[in-house]
Design an enzyme around this catalytic site. Structure first.
Site, PDB file in Angstrom:
ATOM      1  CG  ASN A 168      32.020  38.546  35.463  1.00  0.00           C
ATOM      2  OD1 ASN A 168      31.252  37.100  36.275  1.00  0.00           O
ATOM      3  ND2 ASN A 168      33.330  37.782  34.999  1.00  0.00           N
ATOM      4  NE  ARG A 222      35.972  36.266  45.297  1.00  0.00           N
ATOM      5  CZ  ARG A 222      36.405  37.259  46.388  1.00  0.00           C
ATOM      6  NH1 ARG A 222      36.144  37.109  47.892  1.00  0.00           N
ATOM      7  NH2 ARG A 222      36.599  38.229  45.987  1.00  0.00           N
ATOM      8  CB  CYS A 277      38.721  31.632  45.356  1.00  0.00           C
ATOM      9  SG  CYS A 277      38.967  33.411  43.775  1.00  0.00           S
ATOM     10  N   PRO A 316      40.963  40.230  47.642  1.00  0.00           N
ATOM     11  CG  PRO A 316      42.849  42.319  48.080  1.00  0.00           C
ATOM     12  CD  PRO A 316      42.509  40.399  47.856  1.00  0.00           C
ATOM     13  CG  ASP A 319      42.273  46.648  50.128  1.00  0.00           C
ATOM     14  OD1 ASP A 319      41.717  45.375  49.293  1.00  0.00           O
ATOM     15  OD2 ASP A 319      42.735  47.548  49.662  1.00  0.00           O
ATOM     16  CG  LEU A 320      41.120  48.667  46.091  1.00  0.00           C
ATOM     17  CD1 LEU A 320      40.977  48.401  44.818  1.00  0.00           C
ATOM     18  CD2 LEU A 320      41.232  50.172  47.277  1.00  0.00           C
ATOM     19  CG  ASP A 367      37.556  36.936  33.697  1.00  0.00           C
ATOM     20  OD1 ASP A 367      36.206  37.192  34.491  1.00  0.00           O
ATOM     21  OD2 ASP A 367      38.023  36.741  35.019  1.00  0.00           O
ATOM     22  CB  VAL A 411      44.339  41.044  36.907  1.00  0.00           C
ATOM     23  CG1 VAL A 411      42.528  41.586  37.812  1.00  0.00           C
ATOM     24  CG2 VAL A 411      44.095  41.753  35.515  1.00  0.00           C
ATOM     25  NE  ARG A 438      31.174  29.751  40.725  1.00  0.00           N
ATOM     26  CZ  ARG A 438      32.522  30.077  41.549  1.00  0.00           C
ATOM     27  NH1 ARG A 438      33.410  30.007  42.331  1.00  0.00           N
ATOM     28  NH2 ARG A 438      31.836  31.759  41.973  1.00  0.00           N
TER      29      ARG A 438
HETATM   30  C1  EPZ Z   1      35.969  40.165  38.922  1.00  0.00           C
HETATM   31  O1  EPZ Z   1      36.176  40.115  39.751  1.00  0.00           O
HETATM   32  C2  EPZ Z   1      34.849  39.248  38.057  1.00  0.00           C
HETATM   33  N1  EPZ Z   1      33.645  38.664  38.437  1.00  0.00           N
HETATM   34  C3  EPZ Z   1      35.961  38.059  37.717  1.00  0.00           C
HETATM   35  O2  EPZ Z   1      35.475  37.082  37.392  1.00  0.00           O
HETATM   36  C4  EPZ Z   1      37.229  39.157  36.487  1.00  0.00           C
HETATM   37  O3  EPZ Z   1      38.375  38.495  37.171  1.00  0.00           O
HETATM   38  C5  EPZ Z   1      37.145  40.545  37.819  1.00  0.00           C
HETATM   39  O4  EPZ Z   1      36.520  40.985  37.841  1.00  0.00           O
HETATM   40  C6  EPZ Z   1      38.920  41.192  37.165  1.00  0.00           C
HETATM   41  O5  EPZ Z   1      37.699  41.856  35.843  1.00  0.00           O
HETATM   42  C7  EPZ Z   1      32.465  39.278  38.736  1.00  0.00           C
HETATM   43  O6  EPZ Z   1      32.519  39.903  38.390  1.00  0.00           O
HETATM   44  C8  EPZ Z   1      31.417  38.229  39.208  1.00  0.00           C
HETATM   45  P1  EPZ Z   1      38.189  43.034  40.535  1.00  0.00           P
HETATM   46  P2  EPZ Z   1      36.235  41.094  41.305  1.00  0.00           P
HETATM   47  O7  EPZ Z   1      38.269  43.756  42.008  1.00  0.00           O
HETATM   48  O8  EPZ Z   1      34.942  42.169  41.303  1.00  0.00           O
HETATM   49  C9  EPZ Z   1      42.682  42.910  43.849  1.00  0.00           C
HETATM   50  C10 EPZ Z   1      35.183  35.637  36.561  1.00  0.00           C
HETATM   51  O9  EPZ Z   1      36.170  34.494  36.389  1.00  0.00           O
HETATM   52  N2  EPZ Z   1      41.440  44.132  44.362  1.00  0.00           N
HETATM   53  O10 EPZ Z   1      38.758  43.912  39.372  1.00  0.00           O
HETATM   54  O11 EPZ Z   1      36.839  40.548  42.846  1.00  0.00           O
HETATM   55  C11 EPZ Z   1      41.954  42.153  43.399  1.00  0.00           C
HETATM   56  O12 EPZ Z   1      42.662  41.068  44.483  1.00  0.00           O
HETATM   57  C12 EPZ Z   1      35.913  36.220  37.468  1.00  0.00           C
HETATM   58  O13 EPZ Z   1      34.381  35.134  35.807  1.00  0.00           O
HETATM   59  C13 EPZ Z   1      41.644  44.617  46.124  1.00  0.00           C
HETATM   60  O14 EPZ Z   1      42.945  44.482  45.644  1.00  0.00           O
HETATM   61  O15 EPZ Z   1      38.109  41.605  40.657  1.00  0.00           O
HETATM   62  C14 EPZ Z   1      42.325  41.370  42.504  1.00  0.00           C
HETATM   63  O16 EPZ Z   1      44.023  41.392  41.489  1.00  0.00           O
HETATM   64  C15 EPZ Z   1      36.630  35.621  38.145  1.00  0.00           C
HETATM   65  N3  EPZ Z   1      41.344  44.821  46.470  1.00  0.00           N
HETATM   66  C16 EPZ Z   1      41.979  42.631  41.568  1.00  0.00           C
HETATM   67  O17 EPZ Z   1      42.296  44.006  42.163  1.00  0.00           O
HETATM   68  C17 EPZ Z   1      39.923  45.098  46.651  1.00  0.00           C
HETATM   69  O18 EPZ Z   1      39.209  45.781  47.107  1.00  0.00           O
HETATM   70  C18 EPZ Z   1      41.436  42.728  40.293  1.00  0.00           C
HETATM   71  O19 EPZ Z   1      40.156  42.472  41.372  1.00  0.00           O
HETATM   72  C19 EPZ Z   1      39.133  44.855  45.926  1.00  0.00           C
HETATM   73  C20 EPZ Z   1      39.926  44.383  44.261  1.00  0.00           C
END
Ligand code: EPZ
Length: 424
Positions: free
Chosen positions: A24, A95, A119, A125, A127-128, A309, A331, A401
Site C-alpha cells: 500500500n 482498484r 469489491c 466509493p 466521491d472524496l 487490514d 472502516v 495480490r
Molecule cells: C487503502 O484503501 C488500502 N489500499 C486498503 O488496503 C485499506 O484497507 C484502506 O486504505 C484503509 O486503511 C491501498 O492503499 C491500495 P479508504 P482505500 O479510502 O484508499 C470510504 C488491503 O487489504 N471512502 O481509506 O480505498 C470507503 O468506502 C487493502 O491491502 C469514501 O466513502 O481506503 C471506506 O469505507 C484493502 N469515499 C473508507 O472510506 C471515498 O472517496 C476507507 O477507505 C473514499 C473512501
C-alpha cells in the site's frame, strides 16, 4: 490455471523472517512517478500481482518499466506517457489503479478512469477523490461508469475530507503537487504509507509538509524530477506474521520492520497475553507458556487505530483464544467474509451488525475453504496452521495480490504448506 494451498497443522512456528516492501506504499508511489516525466528507481519493491497490475496499467499509458524481482528494484520511465485513459479491465482488476488519476490530471490536464466497482469488502466509493479534484479547479464528469477530469491549470485550495480516506489523501496530494499555489488538506489520512508517498514526492522536488498529521500543506511546483526511493516495510505483512507466531504458540523474530508502524497490533497481542519484544534488530513474538491466549475485544479504526487490514487475521487468533472477543469493523461495511469459512473450520462466530462475537474454541478442524479476498484469505491460512487435519484453500490468487510468496515464507518458519494446481 488456478492454484490452491494444502496446509497441514504446523506446530509452533519458529525462526526469523525479513519483512518485504509495503503493497500500500508502492502502489501510490508507482502512480506518482508519472508526475516526474523522468526515470525513477524504486527499491524494496515486493513481488506482488498488484504491483504487476499497476506497472502493467502504466505501460498501457506509455510508461516503460524494468523490474528486477531478485533485487527488488523497479525502474520506471514516464517521459513518453501518451495516453491519459485507463482501460476498464485493468481498473476492474486493481482498484488502486484509480490512483493514476491525480498524477495524470496534474501533469497532462486530463484523465479518464473507469469507476472502480465495489469489491468483496465494500462499495468503495471515490466521491472524496472527486471532491478534491473539483476543489483544485478540475472539471469532473462522472457518467457512464467513467470519471473524466480536466483542467487547464490546477489551483491550490483548502480541502476538508469528510473521512480520512487513504486513497483520497494520496490522489489529492499528487494532484496538488503541480497545482498553482498552496493546497491545505485537512482531516486527511495519517497512515505511514501517506508519509512514504510524501517523502517520494519531496525527493522528486515536491513541497509537502505535515504528512503523517491530519493537516498536509502542499505548495505546488512547476515540475518534478527523477528520484530514487526505498519503499517502507509492509506493516500488514508484518502483523500477519506476528499473528502466525502467536496463533501457533511459536517464537518468531521479524526483521526490517518499523516497530512504530505495528504498535496497534503489538498492543492488542500483549492484551491477549502474547509476549512481544521490540528489539534493536526487530520484533520478537512468542507464546507465553505460563499464560494461555485470552480473548481481547477489537475495533478497527484509521491509523493509528488497529488496522482494518489486520481484522480478519486477528479474528483467526481469537477463534482459538480463551473467552469471548467482540470484533467491530468500522472502516468497511462488509469485511467479515472470512467468518463463514472460519465457522466451517469449527469456529464459533456470530455477526451482529458491524460486530462479530467470537467464542474461542479448543480446536479448529481442517476442511476445504475458499479465499474471498486478500485478508480473509490470509486469515484462513493462519487458522489452517493450527487446525487439526489438512485444510485446502482455493482462490489463493487473492492472497498472491498482497503477499510475496506467503506459503514459502511461512514454510521457512516450519509451516507445512503445499501450493498445487487446482482444476476449477
Ligand atoms: C487503502 O484503501 C488500502 N489500499 C486498503 O488496503 C485499506 O484497507 C484502506 O486504505 C484503509 O486503511 C491501498 O492503499 C491500495 P479508504 P482505500 O479510502 O484508499 C470510504 C488491503 O487489504 N471512502 O481509506 O480505498 C470507503 O468506502 C487493502 O491491502 C469514501 O466513502 O481506503 C471506506 O469505507 C484493502 N469515499 C473508507 O472510506 C471515498 O472517496 C476507507 O477507505 C473514499 C473512501
Amino acid at each position: 490455471m488456478a492454484e490452491k494451498f494444502i496446509i497441514e497443522p504446523s506446530g509452533p512456528l519458529s525462526g526469523s523472517l525479513e519483512i518485504g516492501g509495503a503493497k500500500n506504499a508502492v502502489l501510490p508511489v508507482l502512480a506518482a512517478t508519472m508526475l516526474t516525466g523522468d526515470v525513477c528507481a524504486l527499491q524494496n519493491v515486493p513481488t506482488l500481482s498488484d504491483v504487476e497490475s499497476m506497472s502493467g496499467l502504466m505501460e498501457t499509458l506509455g510508461a516503460k518499466t524494468k523490474w528486477d524481482k531478485q533485487s527488488g528494484i523497479l525502474e520506471i520511465c514516464t517521459s513518453d506517457i501518451h495516453s491519459h485513459e485507463a482501460a476498464y479491465e485493468l481498473v476492474a482488476k486493481l482498484r488502486a489503479s484509480f490512483l493514476v488519476m491525480g498524477p495524470l490530471l496534474a501533469r497532462f490536464g486530463r484523465a479518464k478512469v473507469p469507476l472502480p466497482g465495489g469489491c468483496a469488502i465494500g462499495s468503495r466509493p471515490v466521491d472524496l477523490h472527486l471532491k478534491g479534484f473539483a476543489a483544485l479547479g478540475a472539471e469532473v464528469d462522472n457518467s457512464h461508469g467513467c470519471v473524466t477530469v480536466s483542467a487547464k491549470k490546477l489551483k491550490g485550495a483548502k480541502i476538508y475530507l469528510d473521512f480520512p480516506s487513504v486513497g483520497a489523501t494520496e490522489n489529492i496530494m499528487m494532484a496538488a503537487s503541480l497545482a498553482e499555489g498552496q493546497t491545505i488538506l485537512e482531516n486527511c489520512a495519517v497512515e505511514p504509507e501517506i508519509v512514504d508517498l510524501a517523502n517520494f514526492l519531496n525527493a522528486a522536488g515536491g513541497k509537502i509538509r505535515g504528512a503523517g498529521t491530519d493537516t498536509i500543506k502542499i505548495d505546488g511546483v512547476r515540475a518534478m524530477k527523477a528520484t530514487q526511493h526505498s519503499i517502507i516495510p509492509d506493516r500488514i505483512e508484518a502483523g500477519t506474521f506476528m499473528i502466525a507466531a502467536a496463533l501457533t504458540r511459536g517464537d518468531v523474530m521479524l526483521t526490517n520492520i518499523m516497530a512504530d508502524h505495528v504498535k496497534p497490533v503489538t498492543a492488542k497481542l500483549k492484551e491477549a497475553h502474547i509476549i512481544v519484544d521490540e528489539l534493536e534488530t526487530g520484533i520478537r513474538v512468542r507464546h507465553d507458556s505460563a499464560n494461555e491466549i485470552i480473548a481481547a475485544d477489537l475495533k478497527t479504526l484509521p491509523y493509528p487505530g488497529f488496522p482494518t487490514d489486520m481484522q480478519a487475521q486477528f479474528m483467526a487468533l481469537m477463534a482459538t483464544a480463551s473467552g469471548t472477543s467482540i470484533i467491530t469493523e468500522t472502516v468497511f461495511e462488509n469485511r467479515f467474509m472470512q467468518v463463514g469459512e472460519l465457522k466451517r473450520m469449527g469456529a464459533e462466530i456470530k455477526i451482529e451488525s458491524r460486530s462479530a462475537i467470537v467464542e474461542g474454541v479448543d480446536i479448529l478442524t481442517g476442511t476445504q475453504v475458499a479465499a474471498s479476498d486478500l485478508r480473509a484469505g490470509a486469515a484462513l491460512v493462519l487458522a489452517a496452521l493450527r487446525a487439526e487435519g489438512s485444510t485446502e484453500i482455493t482462490g489463493i490468487h487473492h492472497i498472491d495480490r498482497g503477499y510475496d510468496r506467503l506459503d514459502e515464507q511461512l514454510n521457512k518458519l516450519g509451516a507445512k504448506i503445499k501450493r498445487e494446481q487446482h482444476e476449477v
